[in-house]
Scaffold this active site. Structure first.
Site, short mmCIF file in Angstrom:
data_model
loop_
_atom_site.label_atom_id
_atom_site.label_comp_id
_atom_site.label_asym_id
_atom_site.label_seq_id
_atom_site.Cartn_x
_atom_site.Cartn_y
_atom_site.Cartn_z
N HIS A 135 13.67 3.97 -3.58
CA HIS A 135 12.71 5.05 -3.75
C HIS A 135 13.22 5.91 -4.90
CE1 HIS A 135 10.10 4.50 -0.14
NE2 HIS A 135 11.12 3.73 0.19
N ARG B 267 1.69 -1.41 1.85
CA ARG B 267 2.33 -1.00 3.11
C ARG B 267 3.12 0.31 2.91
NH1 ARG B 267 7.22 0.47 4.90
NH2 ARG B 267 8.17 -1.15 3.63
N ASP B 268 4.22 0.23 2.17
CA ASP B 268 5.07 1.41 2.02
C ASP B 268 4.33 2.50 1.25
OD1 ASP B 268 7.36 2.93 2.28
OD2 ASP B 268 8.67 1.56 1.21
N CYS C 271 8.15 7.46 3.24
CA CYS C 271 8.28 7.07 4.63
C CYS C 271 7.86 8.26 5.47
CB CYS C 271 9.70 6.65 4.96
SG CYS C 271 9.90 6.27 6.72
N ASN D 45 8.08 4.91 -3.99
CA ASN D 45 8.97 3.79 -4.30
C ASN D 45 9.11 3.67 -5.82
OD1 ASN D 45 7.49 3.01 -1.66
ND2 ASN D 45 9.22 1.63 -1.74
N HIS E 265 15.57 -2.13 -2.46
CA HIS E 265 14.35 -1.38 -2.14
C HIS E 265 14.64 0.09 -2.45
CE1 HIS E 265 10.74 -0.63 0.53
NE2 HIS E 265 11.34 0.54 0.65
#
Ligand code: HMG
Ligand code: MG
Length: 324
Positions: A224, A26-27, A255, A264, A222
Protein backbone atom coordinates in the site's frame (compact mmCIF):
# COMPACT_ATOMS: atom_id res chain seq x y z
CA UNK A 1 10.19 7.34 -27.27
CA UNK A 2 6.48 6.89 -27.89
CA UNK A 3 4.39 9.64 -26.25
CA UNK A 4 2.73 8.32 -23.10
CA UNK A 5 5.26 5.51 -22.63
CA UNK A 6 8.59 5.54 -20.78
CA UNK A 7 11.91 4.92 -22.54
CA UNK A 8 12.99 1.31 -22.11
CA UNK A 9 16.34 0.71 -20.49
CA UNK A 10 16.70 -2.85 -19.16
CA UNK A 11 18.74 -3.54 -16.04
CA UNK A 12 20.67 -6.67 -15.11
CA UNK A 13 19.57 -8.73 -12.15
CA UNK A 14 15.82 -8.16 -12.50
CA UNK A 15 13.15 -10.63 -13.63
CA UNK A 16 12.45 -10.53 -17.39
CA UNK A 17 8.73 -10.99 -16.86
CA UNK A 18 6.50 -9.97 -13.95
CA UNK A 19 3.00 -11.20 -13.18
CA UNK A 20 0.85 -8.27 -12.15
CA UNK A 21 -1.71 -9.61 -9.69
CA UNK A 22 -4.57 -7.13 -9.98
CA UNK A 23 -6.49 -6.44 -6.75
CA UNK A 24 -8.53 -3.35 -7.68
CA UNK A 25 -11.89 -5.10 -7.84
CA UNK A 26 -11.38 -6.56 -4.35
CA UNK A 27 -8.88 -4.56 -2.28
CA UNK A 28 -9.76 -1.41 -4.19
CA UNK A 29 -13.53 -1.53 -4.09
CA UNK A 30 -13.81 -3.01 -0.58
CA UNK A 31 -12.73 0.33 0.85
CA UNK A 32 -14.74 2.72 -1.28
CA UNK A 33 -17.65 4.53 0.35
CA UNK A 34 -19.72 4.02 -2.79
CA UNK A 35 -21.02 0.54 -3.42
CA UNK A 36 -20.41 -0.13 -7.11
CA UNK A 37 -23.24 -1.99 -8.90
CA UNK A 38 -22.48 -5.63 -9.72
CA UNK A 39 -22.81 -5.07 -13.47
CA UNK A 40 -20.23 -2.23 -13.31
CA UNK A 41 -17.85 -4.47 -11.33
CA UNK A 42 -18.19 -7.16 -14.00
CA UNK A 43 -17.48 -4.61 -16.73
CA UNK A 44 -14.49 -3.29 -14.74
CA UNK A 45 -13.04 -6.80 -14.55
CA UNK A 46 -13.71 -7.39 -18.25
CA UNK A 47 -11.90 -4.15 -19.12
CA UNK A 48 -8.97 -5.10 -16.87
CA UNK A 49 -8.75 -8.37 -18.81
CA UNK A 50 -8.92 -6.51 -22.09
CA UNK A 51 -5.99 -4.36 -20.91
CA UNK A 52 -3.89 -7.54 -20.66
CA UNK A 53 -4.23 -8.42 -16.97
CA UNK A 54 -4.78 -12.14 -16.40
CA UNK A 55 -4.61 -12.55 -12.62
CA UNK A 56 -7.60 -10.53 -11.47
CA UNK A 57 -8.76 -10.89 -7.88
CA UNK A 58 -12.47 -10.46 -8.42
CA UNK A 59 -14.07 -10.16 -4.97
CA UNK A 60 -14.14 -11.52 -1.43
CA UNK A 61 -16.51 -14.03 0.17
CA UNK A 62 -16.15 -12.31 3.51
CA UNK A 63 -19.06 -11.61 5.81
CA UNK A 64 -21.36 -9.15 3.99
CA UNK A 65 -22.00 -7.28 7.22
CA UNK A 66 -18.26 -6.74 7.69
CA UNK A 67 -17.65 -5.58 4.11
CA UNK A 68 -20.94 -4.52 2.48
CA UNK A 69 -19.08 -3.34 -0.64
CA UNK A 70 -18.45 -6.99 -1.55
CA UNK A 71 -21.84 -8.36 -0.48
CA UNK A 72 -22.62 -9.21 -4.11
CA UNK A 73 -19.72 -11.70 -4.43
CA UNK A 74 -22.08 -14.64 -5.03
CA UNK A 75 -23.75 -12.80 -7.92
CA UNK A 76 -20.61 -11.27 -9.42
CA UNK A 77 -18.55 -14.36 -10.28
CA UNK A 78 -21.23 -15.98 -12.48
CA UNK A 79 -21.51 -12.65 -14.37
CA UNK A 80 -17.92 -13.06 -15.57
CA UNK A 81 -18.69 -16.23 -17.50
CA UNK A 82 -18.99 -15.86 -21.26
CA UNK A 83 -17.13 -12.53 -21.40
CA UNK A 84 -14.15 -12.07 -23.68
CA UNK A 85 -11.30 -13.15 -21.38
CA UNK A 86 -8.31 -15.12 -22.64
CA UNK A 87 -8.43 -18.76 -21.60
CA UNK A 88 -5.58 -18.41 -19.12
CA UNK A 89 -7.25 -15.57 -17.17
CA UNK A 90 -7.74 -16.45 -13.47
CA UNK A 91 -10.16 -14.88 -11.01
CA UNK A 92 -8.95 -15.59 -7.49
CA UNK A 93 -11.29 -14.60 -4.67
CA UNK A 94 -10.65 -13.86 -1.01
CA UNK A 95 -12.07 -16.34 1.51
CA UNK A 96 -11.79 -15.79 5.28
CA UNK A 97 -12.98 -19.23 6.39
CA UNK A 98 -14.72 -22.47 5.40
CA UNK A 99 -18.08 -20.71 5.11
CA UNK A 100 -16.55 -18.31 2.58
CA UNK A 101 -14.98 -21.22 0.71
CA UNK A 102 -18.33 -22.98 0.31
CA UNK A 103 -19.87 -19.77 -1.04
CA UNK A 104 -16.92 -19.25 -3.40
CA UNK A 105 -17.11 -22.80 -4.72
CA UNK A 106 -20.86 -22.48 -5.31
CA UNK A 107 -20.22 -19.33 -7.34
CA UNK A 108 -17.68 -21.16 -9.49
CA UNK A 109 -14.36 -19.96 -8.01
CA UNK A 110 -11.31 -22.02 -8.95
CA UNK A 111 -8.67 -19.95 -7.14
CA UNK A 112 -8.95 -18.78 -3.55
CA UNK A 113 -6.85 -16.56 -1.32
CA UNK A 114 -6.86 -16.90 2.45
CA UNK A 115 -5.55 -14.15 4.70
CA UNK A 116 -3.67 -14.25 7.98
CA UNK A 117 -2.34 -11.56 10.26
CA UNK A 118 1.21 -11.21 11.53
CA UNK A 119 -0.13 -9.53 14.70
CA UNK A 120 -2.71 -10.36 17.37
CA UNK A 121 -4.41 -6.97 17.26
CA UNK A 122 -5.10 -7.12 13.55
CA UNK A 123 -6.26 -10.74 13.78
CA UNK A 124 -8.85 -9.52 16.30
CA UNK A 125 -9.90 -6.51 14.24
CA UNK A 126 -9.92 -8.12 10.80
CA UNK A 127 -10.92 -11.70 11.56
CA UNK A 128 -12.57 -11.41 14.98
CA UNK A 129 -10.15 -14.09 16.17
CA UNK A 130 -6.76 -14.82 17.67
CA UNK A 131 -3.74 -15.59 15.50
CA UNK A 132 -3.81 -19.23 16.62
CA UNK A 133 -7.55 -19.75 16.09
CA UNK A 134 -7.56 -17.96 12.76
CA UNK A 135 -4.59 -20.06 11.58
CA UNK A 136 -6.45 -23.24 12.50
CA UNK A 137 -9.47 -22.04 10.49
CA UNK A 138 -7.23 -21.06 7.57
CA UNK A 139 -5.57 -24.48 7.57
CA UNK A 140 -8.96 -26.20 7.55
CA UNK A 141 -10.10 -23.90 4.73
CA UNK A 142 -6.97 -24.63 2.70
CA UNK A 143 -7.42 -28.36 3.16
CA UNK A 144 -10.93 -28.18 1.76
CA UNK A 145 -9.87 -25.90 -1.08
CA UNK A 146 -7.07 -28.29 -2.08
CA UNK A 147 -9.46 -31.25 -1.88
CA UNK A 148 -11.68 -29.40 -4.36
CA UNK A 149 -8.69 -28.95 -6.69
CA UNK A 150 -8.56 -25.19 -6.21
CA UNK A 151 -5.43 -23.07 -6.48
CA UNK A 152 -4.49 -21.40 -3.24
CA UNK A 153 -2.78 -18.19 -2.26
CA UNK A 154 -2.19 -16.77 1.21
CA UNK A 155 -1.81 -13.19 2.35
CA UNK A 156 -0.03 -12.08 5.48
CA UNK A 157 -1.08 -8.64 6.71
CA UNK A 158 0.97 -6.21 8.80
CA UNK A 159 4.30 -7.68 7.63
CA UNK A 160 6.13 -4.37 8.00
CA UNK A 161 4.46 -2.62 10.92
CA UNK A 162 1.15 -2.49 12.75
CA UNK A 163 -0.68 0.72 13.72
CA UNK A 164 -1.57 -0.65 17.17
CA UNK A 165 1.47 -2.79 18.00
CA UNK A 166 4.20 -0.79 16.22
CA UNK A 167 7.20 -2.67 14.79
CA UNK A 168 6.57 -6.29 13.85
CA UNK A 169 9.60 -8.60 14.25
CA UNK A 170 10.76 -10.29 11.03
CA UNK A 171 10.72 -13.65 12.81
CA UNK A 172 7.09 -13.24 13.81
CA UNK A 173 6.13 -12.51 10.19
CA UNK A 174 8.25 -15.41 8.91
CA UNK A 175 6.49 -17.82 11.30
CA UNK A 176 3.12 -16.97 9.73
CA UNK A 177 4.44 -17.12 6.14
CA UNK A 178 6.00 -20.54 6.81
CA UNK A 179 2.72 -21.84 8.28
CA UNK A 180 0.79 -20.73 5.19
CA UNK A 181 3.36 -22.24 2.83
CA UNK A 182 3.32 -25.52 4.77
CA UNK A 183 -0.48 -25.52 4.80
CA UNK A 184 -0.53 -25.59 1.00
CA UNK A 185 -0.51 -22.00 -0.28
CA UNK A 186 1.23 -22.09 -3.64
CA UNK A 187 2.05 -18.45 -3.21
CA UNK A 188 2.23 -16.19 -0.16
CA UNK A 189 1.82 -12.45 -0.61
CA UNK A 190 3.61 -10.19 1.88
CA UNK A 191 1.15 -7.45 2.84
CA UNK A 192 2.29 -3.99 3.83
CA UNK A 193 -1.24 -3.19 4.94
CA UNK A 194 -0.48 0.32 6.21
CA UNK A 195 2.29 1.23 3.80
CA UNK A 196 5.11 1.69 6.32
CA UNK A 197 7.66 -0.63 4.67
CA UNK A 198 10.93 0.69 3.31
CA UNK A 199 13.17 -1.06 0.74
CA UNK A 200 15.79 -2.44 3.16
CA UNK A 201 13.05 -3.94 5.31
CA UNK A 202 11.57 -5.63 2.25
CA UNK A 203 14.91 -7.18 1.32
CA UNK A 204 15.54 -8.30 4.89
CA UNK A 205 12.20 -10.11 5.09
CA UNK A 206 12.59 -11.83 1.71
CA UNK A 207 16.12 -12.99 2.61
CA UNK A 208 14.90 -14.24 6.00
CA UNK A 209 12.13 -16.22 4.32
CA UNK A 210 14.59 -17.83 1.93
CA UNK A 211 16.61 -18.98 4.97
CA UNK A 212 13.39 -20.38 6.47
CA UNK A 213 12.79 -22.47 3.34
CA UNK A 214 10.29 -20.27 1.48
CA UNK A 215 11.84 -19.58 -1.93
CA UNK A 216 11.35 -16.35 -3.82
CA UNK A 217 9.26 -17.99 -6.53
CA UNK A 218 6.59 -18.75 -3.92
CA UNK A 219 6.37 -15.13 -2.78
CA UNK A 220 4.51 -12.06 -3.98
CA UNK A 221 4.52 -8.54 -2.60
CA UNK A 222 1.48 -6.44 -1.73
CA UNK A 223 2.28 -2.81 -1.03
CA UNK A 224 0.00 0.00 0.00
CA UNK A 225 1.28 3.46 -0.84
CA UNK A 226 0.44 5.37 2.35
CA UNK A 227 3.94 6.84 2.73
CA UNK A 228 4.82 6.92 -0.98
CA UNK A 229 7.16 3.92 -0.65
CA UNK A 230 5.30 1.34 -2.72
CA UNK A 231 7.34 1.64 -5.93
CA UNK A 232 10.69 1.81 -4.11
CA UNK A 233 9.67 -1.27 -2.16
CA UNK A 234 8.64 -3.01 -5.35
CA UNK A 235 12.02 -2.29 -6.91
CA UNK A 236 13.74 -3.79 -3.86
CA UNK A 237 11.54 -6.88 -4.19
CA UNK A 238 12.38 -7.21 -7.91
CA UNK A 239 16.07 -7.00 -7.07
CA UNK A 240 15.49 -9.75 -4.52
CA UNK A 241 14.03 -11.95 -7.29
CA UNK A 242 10.28 -11.54 -6.71
CA UNK A 243 8.29 -11.81 -9.94
CA UNK A 244 4.66 -11.39 -8.78
CA UNK A 245 3.53 -7.94 -7.70
CA UNK A 246 0.06 -7.05 -6.42
CA UNK A 247 -1.37 -3.74 -7.56
CA UNK A 248 -4.70 -2.00 -7.88
CA UNK A 249 -5.94 -0.27 -11.02
CA UNK A 250 -5.93 3.47 -10.53
CA UNK A 251 -4.48 3.06 -7.01
CA UNK A 252 -7.86 2.27 -5.46
CA UNK A 253 -7.79 0.54 -2.16
CA UNK A 254 -7.18 0.17 1.51
CA UNK A 255 -8.47 -2.04 4.24
CA UNK A 256 -11.69 -1.26 6.09
CA UNK A 257 -10.24 -2.70 9.31
CA UNK A 258 -6.95 -0.74 9.27
CA UNK A 259 -7.68 2.96 9.28
CA UNK A 260 -4.19 3.96 8.19
CA UNK A 261 -4.32 1.80 5.07
CA UNK A 262 -4.70 3.93 1.94
CA UNK A 263 -4.63 2.93 -1.68
CA UNK A 264 -2.62 0.03 -3.00
CA UNK A 265 0.30 0.51 -5.31
CA UNK A 266 -1.37 1.71 -8.52
CA UNK A 267 -1.16 -0.80 -11.37
CA UNK A 268 -0.45 1.97 -13.88
CA UNK A 269 2.46 3.33 -11.79
CA UNK A 270 3.83 -0.21 -11.52
CA UNK A 271 3.47 -0.92 -15.24
CA UNK A 272 5.10 2.42 -16.13
CA UNK A 273 8.15 1.43 -14.08
CA UNK A 274 8.24 -2.16 -15.39
CA UNK A 275 7.85 -0.97 -18.99
CA UNK A 276 10.76 1.42 -18.46
CA UNK A 277 12.88 -1.42 -17.07
CA UNK A 278 12.09 -3.51 -20.14
CA UNK A 279 10.20 -6.08 -18.03
CA UNK A 280 7.34 -7.83 -19.82
CA UNK A 281 3.88 -7.70 -18.21
CA UNK A 282 1.53 -7.98 -21.18
CA UNK A 283 -0.40 -4.94 -19.91
CA UNK A 284 -1.55 -2.18 -22.26
CA UNK A 285 -1.00 0.95 -20.17
CA UNK A 286 -3.29 3.18 -22.20
CA UNK A 287 -6.24 0.78 -22.01
CA UNK A 288 -5.66 0.29 -18.32
CA UNK A 289 -5.54 4.03 -17.59
CA UNK A 290 -8.75 4.52 -19.58
CA UNK A 291 -10.38 1.81 -17.46
CA UNK A 292 -9.27 3.46 -14.22
CA UNK A 293 -10.54 6.82 -15.49
CA UNK A 294 -13.87 5.16 -16.25
CA UNK A 295 -14.05 3.62 -12.75
CA UNK A 296 -13.06 6.96 -11.17
CA UNK A 297 -16.07 8.56 -12.89
CA UNK A 298 -18.33 5.87 -11.39
CA UNK A 299 -16.83 6.50 -7.94
CA UNK A 300 -17.07 10.27 -8.41
CA UNK A 301 -13.45 11.05 -7.62
CA UNK A 302 -10.15 11.12 -9.53
CA UNK A 303 -7.98 7.99 -9.61
CA UNK A 304 -5.13 8.36 -7.08
CA UNK A 305 -2.58 6.95 -9.56
CA UNK A 306 -0.05 9.57 -10.69
CA UNK A 307 0.36 7.76 -14.01
CA UNK A 308 -3.38 7.77 -14.66
CA UNK A 309 -3.50 11.48 -13.83
CA UNK A 310 -0.58 12.22 -16.17
CA UNK A 311 -1.93 10.13 -19.01
CA UNK A 312 -5.50 11.30 -18.78
CA UNK A 313 -4.55 14.99 -18.51
CA UNK A 314 -2.61 14.46 -21.71
CA UNK A 315 0.69 15.37 -20.00
CA UNK A 316 3.43 14.29 -22.35
CA UNK A 317 7.20 14.36 -22.03
CA UNK A 318 8.57 15.10 -25.48
CA UNK A 319 11.54 13.23 -26.90
CA UNK A 320 13.42 16.52 -27.28
CA UNK A 321 13.08 17.31 -23.59
CA UNK A 322 14.33 13.88 -22.55
CA UNK A 323 17.27 13.70 -24.94
CA UNK A 324 18.19 17.35 -24.94
P1 HMG B 1 -17.61 -13.55 12.77
O1 HMG B 1 -18.73 -12.59 12.97
O2 HMG B 1 -16.66 -13.76 13.91
O3 HMG B 1 -18.17 -14.95 12.25
O4 HMG B 1 -16.82 -13.04 11.49
P2 HMG B 1 -18.61 -16.25 13.03
O5 HMG B 1 -17.70 -17.35 12.60
O6 HMG B 1 -18.77 -15.96 14.50
O7 HMG B 1 -20.07 -16.48 12.40
C1 HMG B 1 -21.13 -15.57 12.63
C2 HMG B 1 -22.15 -15.71 11.52
O8 HMG B 1 -21.55 -15.26 10.30
C3 HMG B 1 -22.60 -17.14 11.25
O9 HMG B 1 -23.94 -17.08 10.82
C4 HMG B 1 -21.76 -17.58 10.10
O10 HMG B 1 -22.33 -18.58 9.28
C5 HMG B 1 -21.64 -16.28 9.31
P3 HMG B 1 -25.13 -17.52 11.80
O11 HMG B 1 -24.83 -18.94 12.16
O12 HMG B 1 -25.02 -16.59 12.98
O13 HMG B 1 -26.34 -17.29 10.95
N1 HMG B 1 -20.43 -16.26 8.49
C6 HMG B 1 -20.40 -15.91 7.19
N2 HMG B 1 -21.36 -15.51 6.34
C7 HMG B 1 -20.99 -15.25 5.07
N3 HMG B 1 -19.72 -15.38 4.63
C8 HMG B 1 -18.74 -15.78 5.45
C9 HMG B 1 -19.07 -16.06 6.78
N4 HMG B 1 -18.34 -16.44 7.85
C10 HMG B 1 -19.17 -16.57 8.87
N5 HMG B 1 -17.48 -15.89 4.98
C11 HMG B 1 -15.30 -13.33 9.67
C12 HMG B 1 -15.63 -13.71 11.09
C13 HMG B 1 -13.92 -13.84 9.34
C14 HMG B 1 -16.32 -13.94 8.74
C15 HMG B 1 -15.37 -11.79 9.55
O14 HMG B 1 -14.51 -11.26 10.51
C16 HMG B 1 -14.95 -11.28 8.19
O15 HMG B 1 -15.66 -11.45 7.21
N6 HMG B 1 -13.78 -10.61 8.12
C17 HMG B 1 -13.26 -10.10 6.87
C18 HMG B 1 -12.78 -8.69 7.02
C19 HMG B 1 -12.25 -8.23 5.69
O16 HMG B 1 -12.79 -8.56 4.65
N7 HMG B 1 -11.16 -7.44 5.69
C20 HMG B 1 -10.56 -6.96 4.48
C21 HMG B 1 -9.87 -8.02 3.69
S1 HMG B 1 -8.23 -8.38 4.29
C22 HMG B 1 -7.24 -7.17 3.56
O17 HMG B 1 -7.73 -6.28 2.93
C23 HMG B 1 -5.74 -7.31 3.66
C24 HMG B 1 -5.09 -7.75 2.34
O18 HMG B 1 -5.40 -6.87 1.28
C25 HMG B 1 -3.55 -7.81 2.52
C26 HMG B 1 -2.96 -6.56 3.15
O19 HMG B 1 -3.11 -5.45 2.59
O20 HMG B 1 -2.36 -6.72 4.20
C27 HMG B 1 -5.57 -9.16 1.92
MG1 MG C 1 -4.36 -4.97 0.90
Amino acid sequence: MIPGLPQRLGQHGLPQRVTVYEVGARDGLQNEKAVVPTSAKAEFIERLGDAGLWMIEATGFVHPKWVPQLADADALLPQLAGRGFTEHTRFPVLVPNRRGLVRAAAAGAKDVAVFASATETFAAKNLNSTMADSMAEIEATLQQALARGMRTRGYVSMCFGDPWEGPVPVRQVADVVVRLAEAGCTQVSLGDTIGTATPGHVRTLIDALERRGVPRDRLAVHFHDTYGQALANTYAALQAGIATVDASAGGLGGCPYAESATGNLATEDLVWMLDGLGITTGVDLRKLADTSGWMAAILGRPAPSRTVQALTKGTRVSTTTVNG
